[in-house]
Write a protein that holds these residues in place. Structure first.
Motif, PDB file in Angstrom:
ATOM      1  N   HIS A   1      -2.482  -2.511  -5.407  1.00  0.00           N
ATOM      2  CA  HIS A   1      -3.472  -3.119  -6.698  1.00  0.00           C
ATOM      3  C   HIS A   1      -2.552  -4.513  -6.936  1.00  0.00           C
ATOM      4  O   HIS A   1      -1.512  -4.448  -7.323  1.00  0.00           O
ATOM      5  CB  HIS A   1      -2.913  -2.304  -7.891  1.00  0.00           C
TER       6      HIS A   1
ATOM      7  N   THR B   1       0.563   2.273  -5.927  1.00  0.00           N
ATOM      8  CA  THR B   1      -0.454   1.585  -6.696  1.00  0.00           C
ATOM      9  C   THR B   1      -1.775   1.264  -5.606  1.00  0.00           C
ATOM     10  O   THR B   1      -2.801   0.712  -5.867  1.00  0.00           O
ATOM     11  CB  THR B   1       0.005   0.214  -7.177  1.00  0.00           C
TER      12      THR B   1
ATOM     13  N   LYS C   1      -8.144  -3.633  -5.810  1.00  0.00           N
ATOM     14  CA  LYS C   1      -8.276  -2.711  -7.025  1.00  0.00           C
ATOM     15  C   LYS C   1      -7.197  -1.365  -6.957  1.00  0.00           C
ATOM     16  O   LYS C   1      -7.165  -0.535  -7.791  1.00  0.00           O
ATOM     17  CB  LYS C   1      -9.604  -1.977  -7.358  1.00  0.00           C
TER      18      LYS C   1
ATOM     19  N   LEU D   1       1.996  -0.526 -13.199  1.00  0.00           N
ATOM     20  CA  LEU D   1       0.855  -0.090 -12.901  1.00  0.00           C
ATOM     21  C   LEU D   1       0.201   1.321 -12.619  1.00  0.00           C
ATOM     22  O   LEU D   1      -0.757   1.704 -12.053  1.00  0.00           O
ATOM     23  CB  LEU D   1       0.180  -0.867 -11.508  1.00  0.00           C
TER      24      LEU D   1
ATOM     25  N   ARG E   1      -1.828   8.128 -10.164  1.00  0.00           N
ATOM     26  CA  ARG E   1      -1.096   7.009  -9.244  1.00  0.00           C
ATOM     27  C   ARG E   1       0.250   7.758  -9.150  1.00  0.00           C
ATOM     28  O   ARG E   1       1.036   7.324  -8.371  1.00  0.00           O
ATOM     29  CB  ARG E   1      -0.938   5.670  -9.380  1.00  0.00           C
TER      30      ARG E   1
ATOM     31  N   GLY F   1       8.268  -5.300  -7.183  1.00  0.00           N
ATOM     32  CA  GLY F   1       7.383  -4.844  -8.372  1.00  0.00           C
ATOM     33  C   GLY F   1       7.981  -4.421  -9.719  1.00  0.00           C
ATOM     34  O   GLY F   1       7.557  -4.045 -10.683  1.00  0.00           O
TER      35      GLY F   1
ATOM     36  N   ARG G   1      -9.802  -2.787 -14.381  1.00  0.00           N
ATOM     37  CA  ARG G   1      -8.978  -1.826 -14.246  1.00  0.00           C
ATOM     38  C   ARG G   1      -7.754  -2.130 -15.161  1.00  0.00           C
ATOM     39  O   ARG G   1      -7.020  -3.024 -14.660  1.00  0.00           O
ATOM     40  CB  ARG G   1      -8.304  -1.504 -12.584  1.00  0.00           C
TER      41      ARG G   1
ATOM     42  N   LEU H   1      -5.259   2.213  -5.804  1.00  0.00           N
ATOM     43  CA  LEU H   1      -5.796   3.465  -5.799  1.00  0.00           C
ATOM     44  C   LEU H   1      -6.340   3.901  -6.997  1.00  0.00           C
ATOM     45  O   LEU H   1      -6.021   3.483  -8.003  1.00  0.00           O
ATOM     46  CB  LEU H   1      -4.404   4.449  -5.772  1.00  0.00           C
ATOM     47  N   THR H   2      -7.512   4.731  -7.291  1.00  0.00           N
ATOM     48  CA  THR H   2      -8.004   5.289  -8.236  1.00  0.00           C
ATOM     49  C   THR H   2      -6.855   6.105  -8.907  1.00  0.00           C
ATOM     50  O   THR H   2      -6.026   6.860  -8.311  1.00  0.00           O
ATOM     51  CB  THR H   2      -9.306   5.953  -7.912  1.00  0.00           C
TER      52      THR H   2
END
Ligand SMILES: Cc1cc2nc3c(=O)[nH]c(=O)nc-3n(C[C@H](O)[C@H](O)[C@H](O)COP(=O)(O)OP(=O)(O)OC[C@H]3O[C@@H](n4cnc5c(N)ncnc54)[C@H](O)[C@@H]3O)c2cc1C
Ligand SMILES: Cc1cc2nc3c(=O)[nH]c(=O)nc-3n(C[C@H](O)[C@H](O)[C@H](O)COP(=O)(O)OP(=O)(O)OC[C@H]3O[C@@H](n4cnc5c(N)ncnc54)[C@H](O)[C@@H]3O)c2cc1C
Ligand SMILES: Cc1cc2nc3c(=O)[nH]c(=O)nc-3n(C[C@H](O)[C@H](O)[C@H](O)COP(=O)(O)O)c2cc1C
Ligand SMILES: Cc1cc2nc3c(=O)[nH]c(=O)nc-3n(C[C@H](O)[C@H](O)[C@H](O)COP(=O)(O)O)c2cc1C
Ligand code: FES
Ligand code: FES
Lengths: 256, 284, 284, 256
Positions: free
Chosen positions: B76, B73, B55, A229, B61, B24, A239, B57-58
């Motif tokens: 997210h 993340t 959502k 991600l 990353r 992850g 997103r 972090l903008t």
């Protein structure tokens, strides 16, 4: 996606840029224009992260990556690694450009350094005897693709900010004369430019339809498999992981 | 040689290999790099799950640092229900134990998710609870006990490396079956785009912190199993962790950056635990 | 453009350049690598001094880690009297400010040394007091106040990076003129000889911790000057520190591992502070 | 001490070892046998610490470093760096071997990999027409210095643990027959061996005098200037900085 050792078979230096040709038949055969390949740029642990490259040539057995002038440590390593070395490649990542069957008049639009990512598609379209126009915009002549790198049949248009080559101004200024002719567009540039492009298309053609413009979203990748991600961007209504949906998107999705 | 990570838990958590695909590394079990498969790993720990979608972090990353990167993340994730709907059939099918990472939000969120998992017997094999970097003893104890009360699943508690020894005992008292040591320390560095990113360390640069935290937690002799996590990249690293008291070891970045090396490591670790003298530590 | 590191101290501590040769980079002022000279630096901080000589850590004292190393001498030093006898004439001769690092032992040791320094006016320009990794607020306050009561010299307090924001205010209240942020976090790794060494990080790997600590301490806005320290290697690093609120920056490892780069950096920093736009950040 | 860029002008591979010849006249002219040179082993930040090498040849313009078989990351980089590259060198460090004026019969004693550090001294002594014996001990034949690397006039004695070359046994076993002849000894080995050597000298000659045996203490260096205190060892009556006092010590100092 493959992980493969590709042998560096040729290094060409163009001023402060270099192009490295890598022998890797399996990878080359799967690779399409606009699909990044992630390359390790060190024998040891530094730089740790792979660098991503959009191929500038692809043939049956090899592909070429371009090192732009940059202060990046990973690029610096690639500039020094000897010919014959094996480079660890992970790719192809995601979705590249596709030449749709119906298209006859292909317009390729490239901004600055990103324009190079269009080259394999330009070449392939010319080989299919489609009529191709490549239009690039750059800060000055030295940042544009030399004409001798393009197939003869390609019409080449250049715009530079300082007027040192081609028309003076911005690439967007060419759109009114180029758009009416095109029935497929491959673009590589900034989000700003994509907004200008979408607006021009709407103005000229009434509507931006799905399937008309393919646009490359530039970002960097860590895993390339959708796990980490890190490549997410706020595009296509949410997103999104660019490594799965892109990096070449339909312009309609990219902007909405 | 199977490894029992939760010997005092009725359900147990038995691993065929001490090498775990951590937090992850393969998403929720569907994002596998070329050449990697479930059977290479003793267990798989998922990306974080919260009750509601997040959502995160903008972007950006990610910031490369010397010999590693800063990465977050911001949890997210598509939310508990969506992930369960989509992934649970897969988890049920595979032999490899699946450990779900549950993260907070509202108080009680983690316990709520643990309760739901209790209802779907046999899909999930364990829960990993990361303790936030700045949590104090009371906060950590509270959410671990809350989960402990509603689940019979083995609970792995993941500790921040720099505070691991400080927090460890309270987490065991609150009900941890195993301690994961640990989450690498946060730092600050510019991204490629020039933005300053604050996020935990990842990559080989993180390993010396993991090793120090592991030694300190092992010295407490708390009677739970220990899982080393953070920056593990080579067979030497794995061997050091096992020497320092780890029962298992998680990898993550290596799976992303060099799947072929991750596969070699997984096979080497299997050979090593069969016979530590036969396996050759890395030469590079 | 001179930099005043102790604006509220009567003596002041004025630097011609914000680049400082930090904690023992040139020993007690006599161990200079080829090409390096006093005038390249705004100040020089000595290796640690204790009242009695200390043999320090049994070697090995060094373990290479990815992009850096773990390193500690354990305050190995010949003792206060011997160093003063041998080095004070040199310190008196040079224009560059000399800052002495004083470390503890018996309670009152640091204050005793500070008192002696008070008697020899004009030889020494400041004192740096490192706060030990595990010191609590009370301990740190106590020895800083003790030194503050007996000296008019500017006091720089060096904070452990991971706990810098926690400790900063108490150190200022106790009398610090400047805060040095910070001592990089300790970790554990095998030496070449195969011994596990626990010691603080050094080298470029340390820098992201320095930057995070600096941002957090700067956010407290404590009204003292800040000196960044730990892993600084490039002009980009220096510029980031100055941007994040540092008034000066210490380097150490770079002086040992690449004196030519240290010299280039010193000259670049001088150019940069004269005109930040003229100097080119590093390309490598 | 200098910091200098030395050009890699020749790479020779001997099985799993390599020797790299570096062009650096200023450095070569100051360098004596046994003095380490600290070499950066990466273009980037990894490996961060320099590796130290005792020269195996020294001439007017160049010196040679030897890469033993090893798993070290820094060595691995040096094995791959292309000819023509510039290597960053810091040296010479400390004190090397000296051929004292009075000596006629020079005995060089080397254990295992360390024996290579004696080579420049062996060569220099032979050039001065001193009579030189080199005796080395190693685990097996493959770890010994090939005879063709030595000047013809040098007497060469080998002992191996497995008897695959020369006498079977340990280097110390040769001392009774070699010591009476020698009037200067240059040694490169372990502290254990140095103790055996000191004992043998005492037995054979009644006393170990200052100036008779020079012994190389092997360690690694960070700064080489005495600042960092990383090279300290408990030798010569205290905790000493090897980079200032050594790494070649008088055996009397080294052991007391
Ligand atoms: C000797 C040298 C050293 C360099 N060193 C570094 C370095 O250390 N680090 C580094 O980051 N960069 C360095 N650069 C510059 C860098 O690598 C790129 O070459 C440069 O930034 C051009 O890339 P660009 O994609 O930004 O395109 P450019 O051609 O420079 O254009 C910049 C952007 O502006 C817009 N634009 C400008 N003109 C037009 C136009 N006419 N039409 C449409 N759009 C336009 C586009 O959005 C484009 O992406 C160096 C360049 C040189 C020549
Ligand atoms: C293919 C290959 C790969 C290798 N890979 C690695 C690696 O990854 N990492 C690594 O660290 N090493 C590796 N080695 C070994 C290493 O690099 C050295 O070659 C080896 O250790 C010999 O160095 P030594 O100084 O210990 O001397 P050796 O000749 O091996 O002797 C070992 C020590 O024992 C004593 N000794 C033994 N025999 C005698 C004798 N007859 N007389 C006196 N003293 C004796 C000495 O004290 C000597 O220093 C490898 C070797 C090979 C051939
Ligand atoms: C790992 C992961 C995390 C997600 N996180 C969120 C989220 O935080 N919020 C949300 O609305 N949707 C989230 N989604 C769902 C996505 O927005 C959307 O459903 C789709 O899966 C994303 O497209 P992509 O897979 O191309 O990135 C997530 C999906 C995945 C696979
Ligand atoms: C930086 C430094 C630290 C020293 N530390 C100690 C010490 O802790 N105890 C001691 O007895 N002597 C100490 N000495 C003194 C030495 O033991 C001795 O006097 C001599 O300087 C050391 O020899 P060297 O310079 O060759 O290392 C120190 C000397 C220096 C320069
Ligand atoms: S690069 Fe990892 S999810 Fe896209
Ligand atoms: S190597 Fe630094 S003191 Fe010797």
């Amino acid at each position: 996606m493959l992980q493969i050792k590709a042998q560096l078979i040729q290094r060409k230096t163009y001023g402060v840029s270099q192009e490295l040709r890598l022998f890797a038949p399996k990878l080359a055969q799967r690779l399409t224009a606009g699909q990044p390949v992630l390359v390790r740029t060190g024998w040891g642990l530094d730089s740790y992260l792979r660098r991503s490259f959009h191929p500038v040539t692809i043939d049956a057995e090899s592909w070429t990556l371009r090192l732009p002038p940059s202060g990046d440590r990973g690029h610096a390593w690639l500039r020094m690694v000897p010919e014959g070395s094996e480079l660890d490649c992970l790719g192809p990542i995601g979705v590249g450009y596709t030449l749709t069957d119906g298209a006859r008049h292909v317009l390729c639009l490239g901004e600055g350094e990103m324009a190079w990512a269009l080259l394999p598609a330009v070449t392939q379209a010319a080989e299919r005897r489609l009529s191709v126009t490549l239009a690039v915009g750059a800060a000055s002549a030295r940042y544009t693709i030399p004409a001798n790198r393009l197939p003869l049949a390609v019409e080449y248009r250049v715009v530079t900010t300082d007027g040192s080559r081609g028309r003076k101004g911005h690439l967007a200024a060419l759109l009114p004369e180029l758009l009416p002719w095109a029935d497929a567009i491959l673009a590589a540039g900034s989000i700003d430019f994509y907004h200008q492009l979408a607006e021009s298309v709407q103005t000229q053609r009434g509507m931006l339809v799905q399937g008309f413009v393919q646009a490359l979203y530039q970002t960097s990748f860590l895993c390339g498999t959708g796990a980490c991600l890190s490549c997410v961007a706020d595009i296509a209504g949410g997103r999104r992981r660019v490594c799965l949906r892109g990096p070449v998107f339909d312009l309609v999705d990219l902007l909405h | 040689m199977p490894i029992e990570l939760a010997p005092h838990n009725k359900r147990g958590l038995t691993l065929d290999s001490p090498l775990i695909a951590g937090s992850g590394a393969v998403g929720y079990g569907e994002n596998w790099a070329p050449g990697l498969t479930w059977d290479l790993f003793g267990a798989v720990v998922t990306a974080p799950l919260s009750v509601r979608p997040r959502k995160g972090l903008t972007p950006p990353r990610l910031a490369e640092i010397p010999a590693g990167f800063l990465f977050s993340t911001g949890d997210h994730n598509p939310g508990f229900r969506r992930v369960l709907q989509r992934q649970a059939p897969l988890w049920r099918r595979v032999q490899t134990p699946v450990i779900l990472t549950l993260v907070g939000g509202e108080p009680g969120d983690r316990a709520w998710m643990a309760m739901r998992l209790e209802e779907i017997e046999g899909w999930v094999d364990g829960i990993e609870l990361p303790v936030p970097e700045d949590a104090n003893l009371g906060e950590a104890s509270a959410f671990i006990s809350a989960v402990r009360h509603v689940t019979t699943l083995p609970i792995l508690v993941k500790l921040p490396a720099t505070r691991a020894a400080h927090l460890a005992r309270a987490c065991v008292v609150a009900g941890a079956d195993a301690l994961v040591v640990g989450a690498p320390p946060p730092a600050l560095y510019p991204t490629e785009e020039g933005k300053l990113l604050e996020a935990p360390l990842a990559g080989p640069a993180a390993f010396p912190f993991t090793l120090r935290a592991l030694r300190r937690v092992a010295a407490l002799d708390l009677g739970v199993t220990l899982v080393a996590s953070g920056g593990v990249h080579t067979l030497d690293d794995v061997a050091l962790c096992l020497d320092e008291g780890a029962d298992a070891v998680q990898i993550r970045s290596l799976i992303w950056t060099d799947p072929a090396a991750a596969k070699r490591l997984a096979l080497d670790v299997q050979a090593f635990v069969e016979s530590p003298w036969a396996a050759q530590p890395d030469e590079a």
